[in-house]
Design a protein around this motif. Structure first.
Motif, PDB file in Angstrom:
ATOM      1  N   LEU A  40       1.217  -1.205   0.025  1.00 47.85           N
ATOM      2  CA  LEU A  40       0.223   0.048  -0.052  1.00 47.85           C
ATOM      3  C   LEU A  40       0.784   1.177  -0.031  1.00 47.85           C
ATOM      4  O   LEU A  40       0.611   2.163  -0.630  1.00 47.85           O
ATOM      5  CB  LEU A  40      -0.887  -0.165   1.328  1.00 47.85           C
ATOM      6  CG  LEU A  40      -2.101   1.243   1.182  1.00 47.85           C
ATOM      7  CD1 LEU A  40      -2.589   1.308   0.047  1.00 47.85           C
ATOM      8  CD2 LEU A  40      -2.898   0.999   2.457  1.00 47.85           C
ATOM      9  N   SER A  41       1.852   1.292   0.831  1.00 44.80           N
ATOM     10  CA  SER A  41       2.913   2.168   0.839  1.00 44.80           C
ATOM     11  C   SER A  41       3.531   2.777  -0.682  1.00 44.80           C
ATOM     12  O   SER A  41       3.645   3.920  -1.164  1.00 44.80           O
ATOM     13  CB  SER A  41       4.234   2.251   1.610  1.00 44.80           C
ATOM     14  OG  SER A  41       3.584   2.148   2.918  1.00 44.80           O
ATOM     15  N   GLN A  42       3.882   1.595  -1.396  1.00 41.09           N
ATOM     16  CA  GLN A  42       4.301   2.014  -2.631  1.00 41.09           C
ATOM     17  C   GLN A  42       3.073   2.293  -3.595  1.00 41.09           C
ATOM     18  O   GLN A  42       3.827   3.183  -4.509  1.00 41.09           O
ATOM     19  CB  GLN A  42       4.884   0.457  -3.171  1.00 41.09           C
ATOM     20  CG  GLN A  42       5.801  -0.202  -2.404  1.00 41.09           C
ATOM     21  CD  GLN A  42       6.344  -1.591  -2.819  1.00 41.09           C
ATOM     22  OE1 GLN A  42       5.484  -2.433  -3.068  1.00 41.09           O
ATOM     23  NE2 GLN A  42       7.553  -2.004  -2.636  1.00 41.09           N
ATOM     24  N   PHE A  43       2.080   1.923  -3.484  1.00 40.28           N
ATOM     25  CA  PHE A  43       0.893   2.433  -4.300  1.00 40.28           C
ATOM     26  C   PHE A  43       0.894   3.767  -3.960  1.00 40.28           C
ATOM     27  O   PHE A  43       0.399   4.526  -4.777  1.00 40.28           O
ATOM     28  CB  PHE A  43      -0.293   1.495  -4.133  1.00 40.28           C
ATOM     29  CG  PHE A  43      -0.257   0.034  -4.843  1.00 40.28           C
ATOM     30  CD1 PHE A  43       0.505  -0.129  -6.025  1.00 40.28           C
ATOM     31  CD2 PHE A  43      -0.847  -1.032  -4.229  1.00 40.28           C
ATOM     32  CE1 PHE A  43       0.248  -1.201  -6.940  1.00 40.28           C
ATOM     33  CE2 PHE A  43      -0.846  -2.165  -4.947  1.00 40.28           C
ATOM     34  CZ  PHE A  43      -0.154  -2.243  -6.264  1.00 40.28           C
ATOM     35  N   ILE A  44       0.578   4.220  -2.712  1.00 40.37           N
ATOM     36  CA  ILE A  44       0.571   5.493  -2.562  1.00 40.37           C
ATOM     37  C   ILE A  44       1.538   6.339  -3.080  1.00 40.37           C
ATOM     38  O   ILE A  44       1.235   7.532  -3.653  1.00 40.37           O
ATOM     39  CB  ILE A  44       0.546   5.765  -0.897  1.00 40.37           C
ATOM     40  CG1 ILE A  44      -0.884   5.117  -0.411  1.00 40.37           C
ATOM     41  CG2 ILE A  44       0.448   7.310  -0.488  1.00 40.37           C
ATOM     42  CD1 ILE A  44      -0.791   4.990   1.442  1.00 40.37           C
ATOM     43  N   GLY A  45       2.799   6.030  -2.709  1.00 32.37           N
ATOM     44  CA  GLY A  45       3.881   6.685  -3.466  1.00 32.37           C
ATOM     45  C   GLY A  45       3.799   7.009  -4.889  1.00 32.37           C
ATOM     46  O   GLY A  45       3.985   8.089  -5.383  1.00 32.37           O
ATOM     47  N   ARG A  46       3.393   5.782  -5.682  1.00 31.29           N
ATOM     48  CA  ARG A  46       3.319   6.187  -7.189  1.00 31.29           C
ATOM     49  C   ARG A  46       2.234   7.053  -7.381  1.00 31.29           C
ATOM     50  O   ARG A  46       2.361   7.635  -8.272  1.00 31.29           O
ATOM     51  CB  ARG A  46       3.079   4.472  -7.559  1.00 31.29           C
ATOM     52  CG  ARG A  46       4.289   4.017  -7.780  1.00 31.29           C
ATOM     53  CD  ARG A  46       4.096   2.648  -8.666  1.00 31.29           C
ATOM     54  NE  ARG A  46       4.832   1.541  -8.235  1.00 31.29           N
ATOM     55  CZ  ARG A  46       4.455   0.311  -7.981  1.00 31.29           C
ATOM     56  NH1 ARG A  46       3.392  -0.177  -8.310  1.00 31.29           N
ATOM     57  NH2 ARG A  46       5.303  -0.558  -7.689  1.00 31.29           N
ATOM     58  N   ALA A  47       1.012   6.695  -6.615  1.00 32.16           N
ATOM     59  CA  ALA A  47       0.101   7.760  -7.004  1.00 32.16           C
ATOM     60  C   ALA A  47       0.074   9.157  -6.628  1.00 32.16           C
ATOM     61  O   ALA A  47      -0.306  10.194  -7.265  1.00 32.16           O
ATOM     62  CB  ALA A  47      -1.308   7.372  -6.010  1.00 32.16           C
ATOM     63  N   LEU A  48       1.373   9.575  -5.851  1.00 29.21           N
ATOM     64  CA  LEU A  48       1.873  10.881  -5.590  1.00 29.21           C
ATOM     65  C   LEU A  48       3.000  11.256  -6.432  1.00 29.21           C
ATOM     66  O   LEU A  48       3.216  12.321  -6.440  1.00 29.21           O
ATOM     67  CB  LEU A  48       2.465  11.143  -4.211  1.00 29.21           C
ATOM     68  CG  LEU A  48       1.448  10.767  -2.913  1.00 29.21           C
ATOM     69  CD1 LEU A  48       1.955  10.747  -1.598  1.00 29.21           C
ATOM     70  CD2 LEU A  48       0.512  12.070  -2.920  1.00 29.21           C
ATOM     71  N   GLY A  49       3.131  10.405  -7.523  1.00 29.25           N
ATOM     72  CA  GLY A  49       4.082  10.873  -8.681  1.00 29.25           C
ATOM     73  C   GLY A  49       5.490  10.404  -8.244  1.00 29.25           C
ATOM     74  O   GLY A  49       6.466  10.680  -9.087  1.00 29.25           O
ATOM     75  N   VAL A  50       5.762   9.473  -7.470  1.00 30.02           N
ATOM     76  CA  VAL A  50       7.081   9.276  -7.202  1.00 30.02           C
ATOM     77  C   VAL A  50       7.383   8.251  -8.319  1.00 30.02           C
ATOM     78  O   VAL A  50       6.681   7.324  -8.711  1.00 30.02           O
ATOM     79  CB  VAL A  50       7.300   8.141  -5.981  1.00 30.02           C
ATOM     80  CG1 VAL A  50       8.676   7.858  -5.611  1.00 30.02           C
ATOM     81  CG2 VAL A  50       7.032   8.953  -4.581  1.00 30.02           C
ATOM     82  N   LYS A  51       8.752   8.548  -8.948  1.00 33.12           N
ATOM     83  CA  LYS A  51       9.064   7.682  -9.965  1.00 33.12           C
ATOM     84  C   LYS A  51      10.121   6.637  -9.561  1.00 33.12           C
ATOM     85  O   LYS A  51      10.100   5.699 -10.277  1.00 33.12           O
ATOM     86  CB  LYS A  51       9.891   8.569 -11.114  1.00 33.12           C
ATOM     87  CG  LYS A  51       8.848   9.630 -11.755  1.00 33.12           C
ATOM     88  CD  LYS A  51       7.861   9.354 -12.550  1.00 33.12           C
ATOM     89  CE  LYS A  51       6.916  10.276 -13.204  1.00 33.12           C
ATOM     90  NZ  LYS A  51       5.522   9.982 -13.189  1.00 33.12           N
ATOM     91  N   ARG A  52      10.770   6.768  -8.554  1.00 31.87           N
ATOM     92  CA  ARG A  52      11.825   5.975  -8.198  1.00 31.87           C
ATOM     93  C   ARG A  52      11.176   4.618  -7.572  1.00 31.87           C
ATOM     94  O   ARG A  52      10.216   4.524  -7.132  1.00 31.87           O
ATOM     95  CB  ARG A  52      12.662   6.371  -6.933  1.00 31.87           C
ATOM     96  CG  ARG A  52      13.735   7.547  -7.533  1.00 31.87           C
ATOM     97  CD  ARG A  52      14.640   8.160  -6.392  1.00 31.87           C
ATOM     98  NE  ARG A  52      15.023   7.329  -5.581  1.00 31.87           N
ATOM     99  CZ  ARG A  52      15.328   7.808  -4.140  1.00 31.87           C
ATOM    100  NH1 ARG A  52      14.967   8.790  -3.700  1.00 31.87           N
ATOM    101  NH2 ARG A  52      15.740   6.798  -3.311  1.00 31.87           N
TER     102      ARG A  52
END
Length: 149
Positions: A40-52
């Motif tokens: 879930l943390s990874q999905f939240i980060g991606r949804a916030l635009g994190v590319k790494r």
């Protein structure tokens, strides 16, 4: 109670949560090992635009990533179970960022007063149940928005 039937549902939940987030928001992720906190943390980060690539910060405890509009702090406090060490948590909570904390019970004394708690319960290999609890008016409106989608 929000039912998560598969990994796509978990991603959808994160994509509904992310637009509600703003600077200085704190999200606590609770659940047993393997419940899906890091996913879930990874999905939240991606949804916030994190590319790494976002991976578990278990050994670092805290990792920060630049998102599209906000910085994303990802904390995994599992290794702090028997510690009362303050790693400067206030600096992260008061930063212009979103902070997601796994195993927050181990830093309870350092948590801000207001936050959204996301409790993930394993139902079976693929299914999860998410229960939200809000502390503070801002998080209460976030909870209501997520539960009524």
């Amino acid at each position: 109670m929000i039912r998560i039937k598969n990994i796509k549902d978990m991603q959808n939940f994160a994509e509904k949560l992310a637009p509600l987030l703003q600077a200085q928001d704190v999200i606590l992720l609770d659940g047993d090992l393997g419940a899906g906190k890091t996913t879930l943390s990874q999905f939240i980060g991606r949804a916030l635009g994190v590319k790494r690539t976002i991976n578990s910060p278990t050994f670092n405890i805290i990792k920060s990533y630049k998102g599209q509009n906000l910085t994303f702090h990802h904390m995994d406090c599992y290794r702090l179970e028997d510690s009362d060490e303050d790693l400067g948590f206030d600096e992260y909570f008061n930063d212009e960022a979103v902070t997601v904390i796994e195993w927050s019970q181990f830093i309870q004394a350092f948590l801000p007063e207001d936050y959204l708690r996301v409790s993930i319960k394993v139902k079976d290999e693929n299914e999860r149940e998410i229960e939200l609890s809000a502390h503070g008016e801002h998080y209460q409106s976030m909870k209501e928005a997520l539960e009524h989608v």
